[in-house]
Scaffold this motif. Structure first.
Motif, mmCIF file in Angstrom:
data_model
loop_
_atom_site.group_PDB
_atom_site.id
_atom_site.type_symbol
_atom_site.label_atom_id
_atom_site.label_comp_id
_atom_site.label_asym_id
_atom_site.label_seq_id
_atom_site.Cartn_x
_atom_site.Cartn_y
_atom_site.Cartn_z
ATOM 1 N N GLY A 1 0.795 -1.227 0.000
ATOM 2 C CA GLY A 1 0.000 0.000 0.000
ATOM 3 C C GLY A 1 0.824 1.272 0.000
ATOM 4 N N GLU A 2 2.157 1.139 0.029
ATOM 5 C CA GLU A 2 3.007 2.340 0.027
ATOM 6 C C GLU A 2 3.151 2.904 -1.383
ATOM 7 O OE1 GLU A 2 3.945 -0.596 1.288
ATOM 8 O OE2 GLU A 2 4.692 -0.348 3.334
ATOM 9 N N PHE A 3 3.616 4.156 -1.412
ATOM 10 C CA PHE A 3 3.988 4.823 -2.664
ATOM 11 C C PHE A 3 5.424 5.300 -2.449
ATOM 12 C CE2 PHE A 3 2.739 8.663 -5.602
ATOM 13 C CZ PHE A 3 3.514 8.127 -6.622
ATOM 14 N N VAL A 4 6.332 4.808 -3.285
ATOM 15 C CA VAL A 4 7.760 5.090 -3.103
ATOM 16 C C VAL A 4 8.255 5.976 -4.247
ATOM 17 C CG1 VAL A 4 10.055 4.072 -2.819
ATOM 18 C CG2 VAL A 4 8.028 2.797 -2.073
ATOM 19 N N GLY A 5 9.012 6.993 -3.900
ATOM 20 C CA GLY A 5 9.597 7.868 -4.926
ATOM 21 C C GLY A 5 10.861 8.503 -4.387
ATOM 22 N N PRO A 6 11.538 9.310 -5.205
ATOM 23 C CA PRO A 6 12.755 9.972 -4.728
ATOM 24 C C PRO A 6 12.427 11.004 -3.647
ATOM 25 C CG PRO A 6 12.557 10.093 -7.127
ATOM 26 C CD PRO A 6 11.254 9.628 -6.612
ATOM 27 N N ASN A 7 13.311 11.119 -2.670
ATOM 28 C CA ASN A 7 13.013 11.989 -1.511
ATOM 29 C C ASN A 7 13.581 13.405 -1.668
ATOM 30 O OD1 ASN A 7 15.717 11.624 -1.186
ATOM 31 N ND2 ASN A 7 15.610 10.669 0.837
ATOM 32 N N GLY A 8 14.128 13.730 -2.854
ATOM 33 C CA GLY A 8 14.723 15.060 -3.044
ATOM 34 C C GLY A 8 13.717 16.101 -3.488
ATOM 35 N N PHE A 9 14.229 17.222 -3.999
ATOM 36 C CA PHE A 9 13.406 18.374 -4.369
ATOM 37 C C PHE A 9 12.245 17.972 -5.288
ATOM 38 C CE2 PHE A 9 12.689 21.929 -7.380
ATOM 39 C CZ PHE A 9 12.115 22.818 -6.481
#
Ligand SMILES: NC(=O)c1ccc[n+]([C@@H]2O[C@H](COP(=O)([O-])OP(=O)(O)OC[C@H]3O[C@@H](n4cnc5c(N)ncnc54)[C@H](OP(=O)(O)O)[C@@H]3O)[C@@H](O)[C@H]2O)c1
Length: 300
Positions: A253-261
């Motif tokens: 159920g998570e949504f993962v993406g880059p944590n930068g700007f």
């Protein structure tokens, strides 16, 4: 999770079997390379087997003992998706990981052999059908996962239920946005339905930020080099996908993406979406429409 997640957190996963669609280039290739590094048997699901063989050779160059198989799939064709699922079942009889990655962006208007708008078919409907057809294999492995690629471009569109195939007017941008919106809604809804049915299979959404791949091939030639200035390497873009696939902290159920700007670049982390993407009425309607269009019904 720490600021800079890396594959070093993951040990050998020998014996596991993964399918990744669109593994011949870009994020798909880099993801396959990452999985092979962890001794996972990787099935490269590609529409062009010559490109698939090249990808396989490149992976084996890096990891000579890698177990890599190339099987044909055109995600824009329900006939091809079904034949692929049958091949996977016959050859492997189980599946630990399905990565719904294949995609096209902002392509010219085209109707597939099944009568669907091409971006919606390639990016979403083919993967909806594939997931349903492979679900029995995933169910046979406790803790198996489905990772579905979406994009920041999900914000470009909602789901036009009155004109899913853009028959009343086609915008390349809106059609891409709708297809990626559908992938995100699907990933969340799949998790709800898996949990509701009591299956130990997890569904996760992932997006790569902006990464340099062949995805911009339909962009004007003059714009392509400019865009490259903002893009991170495909290997970095694949990290959120690998995180979604391999990180033990994932529950589904998570949504993962880059944590930068602006989530454009960076290291993998959990990201939010919006109310429309998590709306269960929209999700239920999309699921029903997808079952009806693909003739693949599951978890309903
Ligand atoms: N790059 C980014 O910045 C970015 C951002 C957000 C989301 N994404 C998502 O990341 C995923 C991978 O894209 P990418 O950036 O790595 O682009 P890419 O380098 O163009 O890779 C796309 C892959 O999908 C395959 N593919 C396209 N149509 C297909 C079909 N009908 N059947 C089977 N395979 C098909 C391509 O195969 P061929 O080699 O035969 O064309 C290629 O292997 C896509 O879902 C995309 O929406 C990418």
């Amino acid at each position: 999770m720490g600021e800079k997640w890396s594959m070093d957190r993951v040990g050998s996963l020998s014996g596991k079997v993964a399918v990744i669609t669109g593994a011949s280039s870009g994020i798909g290739y880099e993801t396959a390379l990452g999985l092979a590094k962890k001794d996972i048997t990787v099935i490269l699901g590609c529409r062009d087997l010559t490109k698939a063989q090249k990808a396989k050779s490149a992976i084996i160059y890096h990891y000579p003992t890698a177990q890599i198989d190339c099987l044909p799939i055109d995600t824009s064709s329900l006939r091809s998706v079904s034949a692929f699922a049958t091949l996977v079942e016959t050859r492997y009889g189980k599946l630990d990981l399905l990565i719904n990655n294949a995609g096209i962006m902002m392509s010219p208007y085209h109707v597939t052999e099944d009568g669907f708008e091409n971006q919606f078919a390639t990016n979403y409907l083919g993967h909806f059908a594939l997931t349903g057809l492979l679900l029995p294999l995933l169910k046979s492995v406790p803790g198996s996962r489905v990772v579905t690629l979406t994009s920041l471009s999900y914000k470009w569109a909602e789901i036009d239920f009155d004109d899913l195939q853009a028959k009343k007017g086609y915008s390349r941008r809106t059609a891409y946005g709708q297809s990626k919106r559908a992938c995100l809604i699907f990933a969340y809804e799949l998790q709800r339905r898996l949990a509701g049915a009591g299956y130990n299979v997890r569904s996760v959404a992932a997006h790569p930020g902006l990464a340099k791949t062949n995805l911009d091939k339909y962009f004007p030639a003059l714009i392509r080099p400019l865009g490259s200035l903002f893009l991170q390497p495909a290997r970095q873009g694949a990290l959120p996908v690998l995180y979604a696939a391999l990180e033990t902290a994932i529950n589904g159920g998570e949504f993962v993406g880059p944590n930068g700007f602006q989530q454009i670049r960076g290291y993998p982390g959990m990201v939010d979406s919006d109310d429309y993407s998590t709306d269960i009425k929209v999700a239920g309607r999309l699921w029903k429409a997808s079952e009806s269009l693909t003739n693949v019904s599951y978890l309903s």
